[in-house]
Motif scaffolding. Structure first.
Motif, PDB file in Angstrom:
ATOM      1  N   TYR A  91      -7.820  -2.632   5.485  1.00  0.00           N
ATOM      2  CA  TYR A  91      -8.390  -1.796   6.544  1.00  0.00           C
ATOM      3  C   TYR A  91      -7.416  -1.528   7.701  1.00  0.00           C
ATOM      4  CZ  TYR A  91     -11.413   0.404   9.857  1.00  0.00           C
ATOM      5  OH  TYR A  91     -11.921   1.303  10.739  1.00  0.00           O
ATOM      6  N   GLU A 115      -4.713   0.962   6.412  1.00  0.00           N
ATOM      7  CA  GLU A 115      -5.105   2.311   5.997  1.00  0.00           C
ATOM      8  C   GLU A 115      -6.200   2.940   6.861  1.00  0.00           C
ATOM      9  OE1 GLU A 115      -3.453   3.919   3.512  1.00  0.00           O
ATOM     10  OE2 GLU A 115      -2.167   2.143   3.524  1.00  0.00           O
ATOM     11  N   ARG A 116      -6.831   2.156   7.699  1.00  0.00           N
ATOM     12  CA  ARG A 116      -7.932   2.615   8.554  1.00  0.00           C
ATOM     13  C   ARG A 116      -9.133   3.135   7.770  1.00  0.00           C
ATOM     14  NH1 ARG A 116      -7.421  -0.313  12.534  1.00  0.00           N
ATOM     15  NH2 ARG A 116      -5.543  -0.045  13.740  1.00  0.00           N
ATOM     16  N   THR A 117      -9.249   2.701   6.542  1.00  0.00           N
ATOM     17  CA  THR A 117     -10.402   3.047   5.711  1.00  0.00           C
ATOM     18  C   THR A 117     -10.446   2.106   4.517  1.00  0.00           C
ATOM     19  OG1 THR A 117     -11.538   4.795   4.471  1.00  0.00           O
ATOM     20  CG2 THR A 117      -9.140   4.763   4.324  1.00  0.00           C
ATOM     21  N   LEU A 118     -11.640   1.916   4.014  1.00  0.00           N
ATOM     22  CA  LEU A 118     -11.841   1.205   2.749  1.00  0.00           C
ATOM     23  C   LEU A 118     -12.508   2.130   1.739  1.00  0.00           C
ATOM     24  CD1 LEU A 118     -13.132  -2.260   4.045  1.00  0.00           C
ATOM     25  CD2 LEU A 118     -10.835  -1.683   3.262  1.00  0.00           C
ATOM     26  N   SER A 119     -12.596   3.392   2.063  1.00  0.00           N
ATOM     27  CA  SER A 119     -13.284   4.356   1.214  1.00  0.00           C
ATOM     28  C   SER A 119     -12.551   4.561  -0.111  1.00  0.00           C
ATOM     29  CB  SER A 119     -13.396   5.705   1.929  1.00  0.00           C
ATOM     30  OG  SER A 119     -13.903   6.680   1.036  1.00  0.00           O
ATOM     31  N   SER A 159     -10.862   8.006  -0.669  1.00  0.00           N
ATOM     32  CA  SER A 159      -9.606   8.381  -0.024  1.00  0.00           C
ATOM     33  C   SER A 159      -8.400   7.708  -0.668  1.00  0.00           C
ATOM     34  CB  SER A 159      -9.662   8.036   1.463  1.00  0.00           C
ATOM     35  OG  SER A 159      -9.686   6.644   1.629  1.00  0.00           O
ATOM     36  N   ARG A 207      -2.780   2.608  -1.337  1.00  0.00           N
ATOM     37  CA  ARG A 207      -4.241   2.464  -1.390  1.00  0.00           C
ATOM     38  C   ARG A 207      -4.703   2.075  -2.782  1.00  0.00           C
ATOM     39  NH1 ARG A 207      -6.630   7.260   2.549  1.00  0.00           N
ATOM     40  NH2 ARG A 207      -5.638   6.439   4.424  1.00  0.00           N
TER      41      ARG A 207
END
Length: 105
Positions: A63, A66-70, A73, A79
């Motif tokens: 997180y 990458e500022r996301t765990l989606s 994305s 990722r």
């Protein structure tokens, strides 16, 4: 793991390569938990909390990086590496926790 190498070289979804990688990661994750217990004698009560910390560590690194765990994305190799590390850790945790509950319960 040849299946992950193939998966990382592809730039689009190829069902056979993806699902082969999933199967190989699941087998390897299961083996990791079993080798600790059967091969090295580590009790499931010890390996389960240890394996719990691995996906937690992956997410704690993923997180902020990458500022996301989606999963929607995942478009870079980094990722994708985080995704496969999380999957591998989850399979190992699932095996250790499942075996712990099966032997204790």
């Amino acid at each position: 793991m040849a299946s992950l190498t193939v998966q990382f070289t592809l730039r689009r979804y190829v069902a056979r390569a993806y699902w082969t990688a999933v199967v190989m990661v699941s087998v390897f994750g299961t083996m990791a938990a079993d080798v600790l217990h059967i091969g090295l004698g580590v009790p499931f009560a010890v390996s389960t909390p240890a394996f719990l910390s691995v996906p937690a560590a992956v997410f704690m690194l993923w997180y902020p990086s990458e500022r996301t765990l989606s999963i929607h994305s995942i478009q870079t190799r980094r990722r994708e590496a985080f995704r496969w590390a999380a999957a591998l850790a989850t399979f190992a945790l699932g095996t250790a926790a499942g075996d712990l509950t099966a032997t204790v319960g």
